[in-house]
Design an enzyme around this catalytic site. Sequence first.
Site, PDB file in Angstrom:
ATOM      1  N   SER A  96       0.817  -1.216   0.000  1.00  0.00           N
ATOM      2  CA  SER A  96       0.000   0.000   0.000  1.00  0.00           C
ATOM      3  C   SER A  96       0.851   1.267   0.000  1.00  0.00           C
ATOM      4  O   SER A  96       1.568   1.535  -0.945  1.00  0.00           O
ATOM      5  CB  SER A  96      -0.969  -0.022   1.182  1.00  0.00           C
ATOM      6  N   ASP A 237      -2.786   6.490  -3.580  1.00  0.00           N
ATOM      7  CA  ASP A 237      -1.656   5.856  -2.896  1.00  0.00           C
ATOM      8  C   ASP A 237      -1.119   4.722  -3.768  1.00  0.00           C
ATOM      9  O   ASP A 237      -1.576   4.507  -4.894  1.00  0.00           O
ATOM     10  CB  ASP A 237      -2.064   5.367  -1.498  1.00  0.00           C
ATOM     11  N   ASP A 239      -1.258   1.433  -3.963  1.00  0.00           N
ATOM     12  CA  ASP A 239      -2.069   0.355  -4.536  1.00  0.00           C
ATOM     13  C   ASP A 239      -3.446   0.831  -4.985  1.00  0.00           C
ATOM     14  O   ASP A 239      -4.299   0.025  -5.353  1.00  0.00           O
ATOM     15  CB  ASP A 239      -2.200  -0.821  -3.562  1.00  0.00           C
ATOM     16  N   ASP A 241      -6.137   2.260  -3.561  1.00  0.00           N
ATOM     17  CA  ASP A 241      -7.423   2.144  -2.866  1.00  0.00           C
ATOM     18  C   ASP A 241      -7.787   3.410  -2.096  1.00  0.00           C
ATOM     19  O   ASP A 241      -8.930   3.579  -1.686  1.00  0.00           O
ATOM     20  CB  ASP A 241      -7.465   0.914  -1.947  1.00  0.00           C
TER      21      ASP A 241
END
Length: 448
Positions: A96, A237, A239, A241
Amino acid sequence: MAKFFGTNGIRGVFSEDFTLEFVHDMTLAIGTYFGKGPILIGFDGRDSSPVISKVVSSTLNSIGIDCNVAGIVPTPCLEFAVKTLGYSGGIMITASHNPPQYNGIKPAAKDGVEISREDELIIENIYMEKKWLISKNWGITGKEDRAIQTYLKGIISQIDSKLVESRNLKVVLDLGNGAQAVSAPEFCKMMNCEIFLVNSNIDGSFPGRGSEPTPQNLSELSNTVIENNADVGIAFDGDGDRSIFCDNNGNILTGDKSALLLTHHILQKNPNSLVVTCLNSGSNIETVAEKFHSKVIRTKVGSVEVSRKMVPTNALIGFEENGGFMYGKHNQVRDGCMTLALMLELLASSKKSLSDEIALLPSSFTTKDKISCSPDKVSKLISTLKEEFPSSDITDGIKITIDSKNWVMVRPSGTEPIVRIYAEAESQEKLDTLMSEYLKKVSCIISR
């Protein structure tokens, strides 16, 4: 308490505490938990992700489980594809917003939502006891080429796409060298938007501004919005999400503020609904929800907590203060591109600019900061604060409430060796004072 799963999946520094041997054994545990395939595998753009993907797929195959690899996709894309395309589960390889040297694993259940805290403990127990699934047959690994288009079609089906297309909105996308680069620009083109890209190439070292969008590192986004007279800017960000917005005047919005605005927009059309958010979100969400005869449920911090509360309660909206927004009609997970779609729909249906829409919200003053803190000092920190403030809420870290508009929350990060400090106050001056006081207090206790 979970030993390996943190606030959001399992993460560690690649080749140090997150080794290929660990990935192999943990995948055996996850595969045993799923019990059968096919499993969908996706990953972010980190340098270590492709090799981890190969270890994950071959390990699943070794216990007779078939899997397909979607390649580089945002986490919410993988989750939506798991739910929509009929997979038994999914494994997202990502850390992430963590720095480049990290990587991690995030399992998704067959409903396309992150597995529950209880299921995390089941997987850890399988890992510790090494009671792997055994099969005489090998599984096979294939490719999944439908994930991104399935994801984008799903998003478009949830908004008034014709209205958005008719507005020819100007949008700045700060892709943060991350995974939304494969989907967000394509979505905006499908919506007939004029787009301006920042940090658009996928790069696992995140050279542009780092993997986590913060008010301090989004100056290029802000300047690009102003220079091009854009209607809105958005930063994702690593990843994809989470999303942080920038208004038409170049002001960066907190996740709380954009969530309030989107919640207002959604509840106008869907009164008598349910909103789920964490203990560290601002207090104005209750005010907005009440206006539309809706209710708010508070959870511990973490997207898993929010997502897994949304599923059984059939909540329409979920969010975290960090820019993680969830729209239940699409999927009960954080989704940066779905959030962008909702914001574009809001702008397309309004005669006002984004900054004018924000001005109509109840005023709120929230902030957060972090301090390095080794895990062994966390319990001492929380217990010391509890002694000083005995009536505080210790559901998750400690939340010290002065009154409904003034509070401070201190909790250890579930992904890094730090403690986070959150605060809300009735004015900016009060907020600055409160934050300064508690940063000093926490630092003092940690250094003893």
